[in-house]
Design an enzyme around this catalytic site. Structure first.
Site, PDB file in Angstrom:
ATOM      1  N   GLU A 244      -6.275  -6.309  -1.073  1.00 59.10           N
ATOM      2  CA  GLU A 244      -5.150  -5.953  -0.839  1.00 59.10           C
ATOM      3  C   GLU A 244      -4.800  -6.360   0.669  1.00 59.10           C
ATOM      4  OE1 GLU A 244      -1.818  -4.841   0.638  1.00 59.10           O
ATOM      5  OE2 GLU A 244      -3.015  -2.987   1.160  1.00 59.10           O
ATOM      6  N   CYS A 278       1.331  -2.204   6.184  1.00 59.65           N
ATOM      7  CA  CYS A 278       1.104  -3.678   5.529  1.00 59.65           C
ATOM      8  C   CYS A 278       2.588  -3.900   5.116  1.00 59.65           C
ATOM      9  CB  CYS A 278      -0.017  -3.947   4.626  1.00 59.65           C
ATOM     10  SG  CYS A 278      -0.159  -2.699   3.279  1.00 59.65           S
TER      11      CYS A 278
END
Length: 487
Positions: A244, A278
């Site tokens: 990720e 993010c």
């Protein structure tokens, strides 16, 4: 000094010296030594030895330990929130929400496991078709610094629930948060060897990723490191790799009626956590013309007044610091480079104190910059791009190697449906901040943002593998034999 937790014992490190600093005061928060290759090997072996016993426990028994862990987190919530704030620089109000997310992850993971990787069976001719799931074995978890409690927890909890054993390497910038989290696991009664903690920087990470004894690696962090791990695991289909990574996330703004609602949503998307999520908006796409001008002016005016301060400052600031002085300086350098290429500073990002990693929000117009860098600037720096029409906005939004998050602020459902259909991202939001996520949904992206191993609710998928069985209690000849066989 008790730096590492291996085979049920707290141990001093034998590798390079480490320390974590408060990003604002530069005071030392934690000191220790990293794990060398020998200690990493010991941690992997401890996990391997613990695996048969942990995997053979009933699901309900494992759930019991996880629920005890959630209870320990609740009991130490204030201490853990203070530690997160002190080590990362994020305000206490935000650190407290991270601890709450850690607690809630247990119940969510149990629900996800039962739904996505539980047991199912049904009749099939003269047998029963059964679908079950098995744990991989020993998995490594690499944690990031921006959510040092919640994000590693999002790998560790479902991995343990599925029956895996874990070797956890947190970010070298947030070792104290990891240590407190593992203490909660120990207090919850997790058997020795099931979870092992190895602190360290590059030396430790390289040793763990390369260790032949791991069956998988779960990573949350930068695309640069994730790409290196992907290359390292090339040709190893026997090992599960879940990545990720980041994004150069676009937020497209249409001409909406509520200007202030748009401004607030942009701020929550771009500057929350000092831009260190993010899913933060990195690129703001605004229509050309008078309405777009008014939106930008209002955004600049409000952003200029955003409160920035130390994690424990009162009244509480909206933004804390970025993770380190090094990170702050890199962001300022990136801004300077863009300005040097022709970007226009609408609100220049600044560092009020040279010895503190506090940055003020930055908004720069990069419309005229040729060859804009497709990079994730991990901090409070928002790039504005003006667009002529909606299709051009979508084309620009997709003009990235990444594919984590994309968002649209618009009063038109038809435009959102068009945007959703054409967007290439794992998270697509409409009139909600990009940094918001549902606990009942997967979390991940496409392109350079990941390798199709979405985490959050879908973490169960990479924590166990399916086993299909045809079963019957007694062996018997079929009613009709296959042609050519005589008994």
């Amino acid at each position: 000094m008790t730096t590492h937790y291996i085979a049920g014992q707290w141990l001093a490190g034998q590798g390079e010296a480490l320390q974590s600093l408060n990003p604002v005061t530069q005071a030392v928060v934690w000191t220790g030594q990293g794990a060398d290759a020998g200690q990493v090997e010991a941690a992997v072996q401890a996990a391997r030895q613990a695996f048969p016993g942990w995997a053979s426990l009933s699901l309900e028994a494992r759930i019991g330990v996880l629920e005890a862990f959630a209870g320990k987190l609740k009991a130490r919530a204030e201490e853990l929130a203070h530690c997160i704030g002190e080590e990362t620089g994020k305000p206490l109000w935000e650190s407290a929400t991270e601890v709450t997310s850690m607690v809630n992850k247990v119940a969510i993971s149990v629900q996800s496991y039962r739904e996505r990787t539980g047991e199912k069976s049904g009749p099939l001719a003269d047998a029963t078709a059964v679908l079950r799931h098995k744990p991989h074995g020993v998995v490594a978890v690499f944690g990031p610094y921006n959510f040092p409690g919640h994000l590693p927890n999002g790998h560790i909890v479902p991995a343990l629930l599925a029956g895996n054993c874990v070797v956890f390497k947190p970010s070298e910038l947030t070792p104290k948060v990891a240590e407190l989290t593992v203490q909660c696991w120990v207090e919850a009664g997790l058997p020795a060897g099931v979870l092992n903690l190895v602190q360290g920087a590059r030396e430790t990470g390289v040793a763990l990723a390369a260790n032949p004894g791991i069956d998988g690696l779960f990573f949350t962090g930068s695309s640069r490191t994730g790409n290196l791990l992907h290359q390292q695991f090339a040709g190893r289909p026997d090992k599960i790799l879940a990545l990720e990574m980041g994004g150069n996330n676009p937020l497209v703004v249409d001409e909406v009626k509520d200007l202030d609602a748009a401004v607030y949503t942009i701020i929550q998307s771009a500057f929350i956590s000092a831009g260190q999520r993010c899913t933060c908006a990195r690129r703001l796409l605004v229509p050309q013309g008078a309405w777009g001008d008014s939106l930008i002016q209002r955004l600049v005016d409000v952003s200029r007044s955003i409160s920035v301060g130390a994690f424990d400052q009162q009244p509480a600031p909206f933004m804390g610091s970025v993770i380190s002085l090094q990170a702050a300086r890199a962001l300022l350098a990136a801004q300077a480079e863009l300005l040097g290429k022709g970007a226009v500073a609408l609100l220049e990002m600044t560092q009020p104190q040279a010895d503190a990693a506090l940055l003020t929000p930055g908004i720069i117009d990069v419309t005229a910059v040729a060859g804009r860098p497709d990079e994730e600037f991990f901090g409070p720096l928002l790039q504005v791009i003006r667009y002529a029409d909606f299709d051009a906005a979508i084309e620009e939004a997709n003009n990235t190697q990444y594919g984590l998050a994309a968002g649209l602020l618009s009063d038109s459902n038809a435009r959102y449906q068009h945007f959703w259909l054409r967007s290439r991202a794992g998270i697509v939001n409409w009139n909600k901040q990009l940094t918001g996520a549902a606990s009942s949904a997967p979390f991940g992206g496409v392109g350079a943002s990941g390798n199709h191993r979405a985490s959050a609710y879908y973490a169960a998928d990479y924590c166990a593998y399916p086993v299909a069985s045809l079963e019957t209690a007694s062996l018997a000849l079929p009613a009709t034999l296959t042609p050519g066989v005589t008994l």
